[in-house]
Design an enzyme around this catalytic site. Structure first.
Site, PDB file in Angstrom:
ATOM      1  N   SER A 141       8.279  -4.725  -7.291  1.00  0.00           N
ATOM      2  CA  SER A 141       8.098  -4.155  -5.954  1.00  0.00           C
ATOM      3  C   SER A 141       7.326  -5.171  -5.128  1.00  0.00           C
ATOM      4  O   SER A 141       6.648  -6.047  -5.682  1.00  0.00           O
ATOM      5  CB  SER A 141       7.299  -2.848  -6.041  1.00  0.00           C
ATOM      6  OG  SER A 141       6.918  -2.383  -4.748  1.00  0.00           O
ATOM      7  N   TYR A 154       0.476   2.495  -9.233  1.00  0.00           N
ATOM      8  CA  TYR A 154       1.795   1.888  -9.111  1.00  0.00           C
ATOM      9  C   TYR A 154       1.656   0.391  -8.884  1.00  0.00           C
ATOM     10  O   TYR A 154       2.316  -0.417  -9.540  1.00  0.00           O
ATOM     11  CB  TYR A 154       2.545   2.551  -7.952  1.00  0.00           C
ATOM     12  CG  TYR A 154       3.919   2.005  -7.682  1.00  0.00           C
ATOM     13  CD1 TYR A 154       4.978   2.287  -8.538  1.00  0.00           C
ATOM     14  CD2 TYR A 154       4.173   1.234  -6.551  1.00  0.00           C
ATOM     15  CE1 TYR A 154       6.260   1.804  -8.273  1.00  0.00           C
ATOM     16  CE2 TYR A 154       5.441   0.755  -6.283  1.00  0.00           C
ATOM     17  CZ  TYR A 154       6.478   1.035  -7.145  1.00  0.00           C
ATOM     18  OH  TYR A 154       7.739   0.555  -6.882  1.00  0.00           O
TER      19      TYR A 154
END
Length: 264
Positions: A141, A154
């Protein structure tokens, strides 16, 4: 991956979103696919919607059960006799403040996004070494490169993936093994809807940035080009990609911009 150079590709997180779009695009190119996710029924639907479903095999897989990856890998190899590319796409996101987040939520994010991916890749690694070739493609990401509020666990897991796979690339360059790290920005998937909140339940609602992100099929095509070119690292998204360069050269400015943005 182009022309007649068809590959056996194992794709995790294939039941929806980016993984589903990748399955369709890779099938169009004639590759043999192994599709994995927890939802067997949804995997079957994705298989049936592929251009060449007879060249698609499904293998249900739960990354949180990372201590039993050896059986899944040995099973996957039996389908076509080999694996050429492993696309680590499965994962789960988060939307909660640090102060409001149970430790168990961080544990789940690490288990699925990091340890599950590492365990699966480690089990595939000897197969790649014995073949003298192989390609790990790991979807991280932009949050693996810089942070944003409500995504602490995350971000941490995605940052960890960069550390692990950068080293894997270095240690196994001599074995003909490639590593591509793919960093998505906002993509129109259910990642926000399924994101964990502080108590471990799902957020169950989308966010504006995700809704306005890249369509999954466009993202998938860009990602496949990066895989074919064996890029070390690629950033795919909209204006949020600028955060990569701001983090590197103007970290204080990035801090201010992120705090002003609609990060949730």
């Amino acid at each position: 991956m182009e022309g007649n150079n068809k590959k056996v590709i194992w794709l995790t997180g294939a039941s929806s979103g980016i993984g589903e779009a990748l399955a369709y695009e890779l099938s169009l190119k004639g590759h043999k696919l192994i599709l994995s996710a927890r939802n067997k029924k949804q995997l079957q639907l994705v298989k049936e919607n592929c251009k060449f479903p007879d060249s698609v095999t499904i293998l249900p897989l739960d990354l949180s059960k990372f201590r039993s990856m050896d059986h899944s890998v040995s099973t996957a190899i039996t389908f076509y006799g080999k694996i050429d590319i492993l696309i680590n796409n499965a994962g789960i996101s988060q939307r909660s403040l640090i102060m409001d987040t149970d430790l168990e939520v961080y544990e789940k994010l690490i288990n699925v996004n990091y340890l599950g991916t590492v365990a699966l890749s480690k089990e595939v690694l000897p197969h790649f070494i014995s073949n003298g070739s192989g390609h790990f493609v790991t979807v991280t990401s932009l949050m693996g490169k810089f942070g944003s509020p409500y995504r602490s666990g995350y971000c941490a897991a995605k940052h960890a993936l960069h550390g692990f796979f950068d080293v894997l690339r270095m240690e196994h360059d001599k074995d003909g093994i490639d590593v591509t790290l793919v960093c998505p920005g906002f993509v129109q998937t259910k990642v926000a809807i399924n994101a964990l909140i502080g108590d471990g339940s799902s957020q169950n609602r989308n966010d504006t940035a995700t809704e306005q992100g890249l369509p999954p099929e466009i993202f998938a095509r860009k990602m496949i080009r990066a895989i074919e070119q064996k890029k070390y690292e690629v950033y795919i998204g909209g204006k949020e990609i600028k955060g990569i360069y701001l983090k590197r050269f103007f970290p204080k400015l990035l801090h201010k911009i992120v705090l002003r943005s609609k990060f949730r």
